[in-house]
Design a protein around this motif. Structure first.
Motif, PDB file in Angstrom:
ATOM      1  N   ASN A  17       0.826  -1.214   0.000  1.00 30.13           N
ATOM      2  CA  ASN A  17       0.000   0.000   0.000  1.00 30.13           C
ATOM      3  C   ASN A  17       0.858   1.262   0.000  1.00 30.13           C
ATOM      4  O   ASN A  17       0.520   2.255  -0.654  1.00 30.13           O
ATOM      5  CB  ASN A  17      -0.941   0.005   1.199  1.00 30.13           C
ATOM      6  N   ALA A  18       1.955   1.248   0.739  1.00 28.77           N
ATOM      7  CA  ALA A  18       2.846   2.407   0.760  1.00 28.77           C
ATOM      8  C   ALA A  18       3.457   2.656  -0.612  1.00 28.77           C
ATOM      9  O   ALA A  18       3.551   3.801  -1.071  1.00 28.77           O
ATOM     10  CB  ALA A  18       3.942   2.217   1.800  1.00 28.77           C
ATOM     11  N   LEU A  19       3.870   1.605  -1.286  1.00 27.31           N
ATOM     12  CA  LEU A  19       4.429   1.756  -2.631  1.00 27.31           C
ATOM     13  C   LEU A  19       3.387   2.300  -3.600  1.00 27.31           C
ATOM     14  O   LEU A  19       3.681   3.180  -4.416  1.00 27.31           O
ATOM     15  CB  LEU A  19       4.971   0.418  -3.123  1.00 27.31           C
ATOM     16  N   LEU A  20       2.173   1.794  -3.504  1.00 29.84           N
ATOM     17  CA  LEU A  20       1.107   2.309  -4.364  1.00 29.84           C
ATOM     18  C   LEU A  20       0.819   3.779  -4.070  1.00 29.84           C
ATOM     19  O   LEU A  20       0.623   4.583  -4.985  1.00 29.84           O
ATOM     20  CB  LEU A  20      -0.165   1.480  -4.170  1.00 29.84           C
ATOM     21  N   ALA A  21       0.808   4.141  -2.791  1.00 30.75           N
ATOM     22  CA  ALA A  21       0.480   5.512  -2.404  1.00 30.75           C
ATOM     23  C   ALA A  21       1.517   6.507  -2.918  1.00 30.75           C
ATOM     24  O   ALA A  21       1.171   7.621  -3.333  1.00 30.75           O
ATOM     25  CB  ALA A  21       0.349   5.617  -0.882  1.00 30.75           C
ATOM     26  N   ILE A  22       2.780   6.128  -2.912  1.00 29.59           N
ATOM     27  CA  ILE A  22       3.814   7.054  -3.366  1.00 29.59           C
ATOM     28  C   ILE A  22       3.885   7.113  -4.891  1.00 29.59           C
ATOM     29  O   ILE A  22       4.432   8.055  -5.468  1.00 29.59           O
ATOM     30  CB  ILE A  22       5.199   6.672  -2.775  1.00 29.59           C
ATOM     31  N   GLY A  23       3.319   6.096  -5.568  1.00 24.64           N
ATOM     32  CA  GLY A  23       3.288   6.124  -7.023  1.00 24.64           C
ATOM     33  C   GLY A  23       4.023   4.996  -7.704  1.00 24.64           C
ATOM     34  O   GLY A  23       4.091   4.949  -8.938  1.00 24.64           O
ATOM     35  N   ALA A  24       4.571   4.050  -6.931  1.00 24.87           N
ATOM     36  CA  ALA A  24       5.293   2.914  -7.500  1.00 24.87           C
ATOM     37  C   ALA A  24       4.347   1.740  -7.739  1.00 24.87           C
ATOM     38  O   ALA A  24       3.166   1.791  -7.383  1.00 24.87           O
ATOM     39  CB  ALA A  24       6.437   2.495  -6.578  1.00 24.87           C
ATOM     40  N   SER A  25       4.883   0.689  -8.316  1.00 27.67           N
ATOM     41  CA  SER A  25       4.108  -0.521  -8.609  1.00 27.67           C
ATOM     42  C   SER A  25       4.737  -1.703  -7.868  1.00 27.67           C
ATOM     43  O   SER A  25       5.819  -2.160  -8.243  1.00 27.67           O
ATOM     44  CB  SER A  25       4.099  -0.783 -10.116  1.00 27.67           C
ATOM     45  N   PRO A  26       4.083  -2.215  -6.822  1.00 23.36           N
ATOM     46  CA  PRO A  26       4.671  -3.308  -6.051  1.00 23.36           C
ATOM     47  C   PRO A  26       4.235  -4.677  -6.557  1.00 23.36           C
ATOM     48  O   PRO A  26       3.123  -4.836  -7.072  1.00 23.36           O
ATOM     49  CB  PRO A  26       4.098  -3.076  -4.655  1.00 23.36           C
ATOM     50  N   ILE A  27       5.116  -5.656  -6.415  1.00 24.19           N
ATOM     51  CA  ILE A  27       4.722  -7.047  -6.574  1.00 24.19           C
ATOM     52  C   ILE A  27       5.415  -7.858  -5.485  1.00 24.19           C
ATOM     53  O   ILE A  27       6.604  -7.683  -5.242  1.00 24.19           O
ATOM     54  CB  ILE A  27       5.045  -7.596  -7.979  1.00 24.19           C
ATOM     55  N   MET A  28       4.652  -8.681  -4.792  1.00 28.21           N
ATOM     56  CA  MET A  28       5.183  -9.503  -3.718  1.00 28.21           C
ATOM     57  C   MET A  28       5.442 -10.895  -4.301  1.00 28.21           C
ATOM     58  O   MET A  28       4.571 -11.755  -4.317  1.00 28.21           O
ATOM     59  CB  MET A  28       4.223  -9.577  -2.541  1.00 28.21           C
ATOM     60  N   ALA A  29       6.628 -11.066  -4.867  1.00 29.67           N
ATOM     61  CA  ALA A  29       6.972 -12.293  -5.588  1.00 29.67           C
ATOM     62  C   ALA A  29       7.959 -13.120  -4.770  1.00 29.67           C
ATOM     63  O   ALA A  29       8.963 -12.588  -4.293  1.00 29.67           O
ATOM     64  CB  ALA A  29       7.572 -11.946  -6.948  1.00 29.67           C
TER      65      ALA A  29
END
Length: 269
Positions: free
Chosen positions: A34-46
């Motif tokens: 959620n923090a990555l999305l909020a700042i504008g990045a694209s996260p993937i938990m791989a």
């Protein structure tokens, strides 16, 4: 000049929306995504070795967080770092609980030694333990102050060719060219689980757009944590407010709120 670099990195992150691969612990996956999305990045938990080679071929950075470590995770982490090296990608190591057990300490050192391009983001006790000194900790919680880890951070910079972010009441960003002291944040932030893990994830996002020091991420989280705490009634509302502030953060706010101080490099050698 440093503030300009930080604001430029924030702009670049939001324009590029880098993909950040996170091998992270079960406790914080939702928080950090959620923090990555909020700042504008694209996260993937791989986590699967079956897709990691493909992932690292187009990802911007790799974040390795050893918080819920076991033998299966270690093999995945090592493979992921090897793939990051193959594709010349930055690795952010969060050595959660380094010093609390031999498993955590040895695994952290193994990953640090393996990574070609490395940022270490850790609390003071973890930094001290990773450097082979006697640290004071209680599980994953630091009992050492950030300034006591500066010498250890300097050792890690020289030993692994890394940049080191020491997070705590005061943050220090230590590289082979400079040391920067940050005095933002709030005393309520350690009451939210995974706040340091969130910083590690953000460090990966900013590294993917060119900030390999860790400075921009630490500055951003310190400022938004400070603002969020001003409106929060406790740790629960702090967590929600922090996501909102990450999303709303602009360059003007960073310039107004940021408290940083460049230090002489000699102080950490």
């Amino acid at each position: 000049m440093l503030i300009e670099q930080i604001t430029q990195a924030l702009t670049a992150l939001r324009e590029q929306k880098p993909l950040v691969v996170n091998i992270t612990n079960y406790v914080v996956m939702n928080n950090t995504a959620n923090a990555l999305l909020a700042i504008g990045a694209s996260p993937i938990m791989a986590h699967s070795k079956q897709e990691m080679a493909e992932m690292m071929s187009f990802a911007g950075a790799l974040v390795v967080n050893i918080g819920t470590l076991d033998s299966a995770w270690t093999k995945r982490m090592i493979f992921a770092v090897e793939q990051a090296n193959l594709h010349n990608k930055i690795v952010v190591l969060d050595p959660v609980g380094c010093g609390a057990s031999q498993l955590r300490t040895n695994t952290s050192r193994q990953i640090a030694q393996l990574a070609n391009r490395l940022i270490i983001r850790a609390n003071a006790s973890e930094v001290i333990a990773l450097a082979g000194e006697q640290a004071q900790s209680k599980g994953v919680d630091a009992l050492d102050s950030s300034d006591t880890a500066l010498t250890a951070a300097g050792f890690l910079v020289n030993e692994y060719g890394a940049s080191v972010v020491i997070s705590g009441e005061t943050d220090y960003i230590v590289s082979n060219t400079q040391t920067v002291k940050l005095n933002n944040g709030h005393s309520m932030m350690p009451c939210v689980t995974g706040m340091g893990c969130t910083l590690s994830a953000l460090t990966g996002a900013f590294a993917a757009v060119g900030d390999e020091s860790g400075l921009a991420a630490a500055a951003v989280l310190g400022v938004v944590g400070e603002i969020a705490a001003e409106q929060a009634r406790g740790p629960g509302s702090l967590q929600m407010a922090l996501l909102d502030e990450l999303y709303q953060l602009d360059e003007q706010t960073m310039r107004q709120r940021l408290k940083l101080e460049p230090l002489n490099r000699e102080r950490v050698e």
